[in-house]
Design a protein around this motif. Sequence first.
Motif, PDB file in Angstrom:
ATOM      1  N   ASP A  38      -5.251  15.611   1.524  1.00  0.00           N
ATOM      2  CA  ASP A  38      -5.133  15.505   0.070  1.00  0.00           C
ATOM      3  C   ASP A  38      -6.243  16.286  -0.635  1.00  0.00           C
ATOM      4  O   ASP A  38      -6.027  16.873  -1.695  1.00  0.00           O
ATOM      5  CB  ASP A  38      -5.152  14.036  -0.371  1.00  0.00           C
ATOM      6  N   ASP A  90      -7.222   7.095  -0.620  1.00  0.00           N
ATOM      7  CA  ASP A  90      -7.335   7.376   0.817  1.00  0.00           C
ATOM      8  C   ASP A  90      -8.671   6.897   1.360  1.00  0.00           C
ATOM      9  O   ASP A  90      -8.747   6.301   2.443  1.00  0.00           O
ATOM     10  CB  ASP A  90      -7.193   8.882   1.091  1.00  0.00           C
ATOM     11  N   ARG A 148      -5.615   9.916  -5.663  1.00  0.00           N
ATOM     12  CA  ARG A 148      -5.072   9.766  -4.308  1.00  0.00           C
ATOM     13  C   ARG A 148      -6.190   9.897  -3.267  1.00  0.00           C
ATOM     14  O   ARG A 148      -6.226   9.149  -2.296  1.00  0.00           O
ATOM     15  CB  ARG A 148      -3.991  10.802  -4.046  1.00  0.00           C
ATOM     16  N   THR A 200       0.729   4.140  -2.833  1.00  0.00           N
ATOM     17  CA  THR A 200       0.564   5.553  -2.488  1.00  0.00           C
ATOM     18  C   THR A 200       1.605   6.412  -3.193  1.00  0.00           C
ATOM     19  O   THR A 200       1.291   7.500  -3.677  1.00  0.00           O
ATOM     20  CB  THR A 200       0.680   5.754  -0.960  1.00  0.00           C
ATOM     21  N   TYR A 242      -6.398   7.413   7.993  1.00  0.00           N
ATOM     22  CA  TYR A 242      -6.498   7.465   6.529  1.00  0.00           C
ATOM     23  C   TYR A 242      -7.501   8.529   6.098  1.00  0.00           C
ATOM     24  O   TYR A 242      -7.308   9.207   5.096  1.00  0.00           O
ATOM     25  CB  TYR A 242      -6.909   6.103   5.951  1.00  0.00           C
ATOM     26  N   ASN A 249       0.822  -1.210   0.000  1.00  0.00           N
ATOM     27  CA  ASN A 249       0.000   0.000   0.000  1.00  0.00           C
ATOM     28  C   ASN A 249       0.859   1.265   0.000  1.00  0.00           C
ATOM     29  O   ASN A 249       0.488   2.263  -0.616  1.00  0.00           O
ATOM     30  CB  ASN A 249      -0.947  -0.003   1.194  1.00  0.00           C
ATOM     31  N   LYS A 250       1.994   1.219   0.677  1.00  0.00           N
ATOM     32  CA  LYS A 250       2.897   2.378   0.665  1.00  0.00           C
ATOM     33  C   LYS A 250       3.468   2.601  -0.730  1.00  0.00           C
ATOM     34  O   LYS A 250       3.615   3.747  -1.169  1.00  0.00           O
ATOM     35  CB  LYS A 250       4.021   2.181   1.688  1.00  0.00           C
TER      36      LYS A 250
END
Length: 193
Positions: free
Chosen positions: A122, A82, A78, A69, A115, A65-66
């Motif tokens: 974001d 999220d 994004r 991202t 999150y 997941n990182k």
Amino acid sequence: MKTLICAMLFLTLCFLFIVRWSVNAVGKSVNFQTPISEAKDDYQFPWPGILPDRTFLYKLKVFRNKIITKIIYSSVKRIEFDLLMADKTLYASKLLLDKGKSELAKETALKGENYFSILVSDYGAVLTKKQKVPDNLNQKITRAYEAQQRLITYLTDKAPPDDKETYRQVDYFSKSNYQSLVDLQKQKNRAIR
């Protein structure tokens, strides 16, 4: 050397399998055509896949997941990611609580709300860049928030007495985050006029 190559190949295949599995689970989870007023009870959380109680596999999932991202360049995509992670993580908390793993469920619920905090950040970045957030995404965020509120209420009710305060904090953060989104949207609307 052969062992290293085999290990790298194995990890790559696992990574690809997990990514494909997650994408398939996401695609089947949400009905985007339903208006907000009718969506109160039909919102389905995406399946979280591997839960935090599977330590090694979960660490691989977090690592994946990182990476995802980092490779998402579209600001709107994004925000969608999220929201997906907030939904999956909060739902994972429910599954863990149902399995009797209340300590892990509390930690997971807090991570899920984190999150959503990232989503707010974001979202603000998108508006700062004077980009448009699609209306269907705004509706989806609202539907998700409403469903998350119901889920947090469920978690609070089902949690052992000593854990209820943590879920009240999650509820507070959830409401604060959503209010921040509403405020960002109001600022954007004022700037347009």
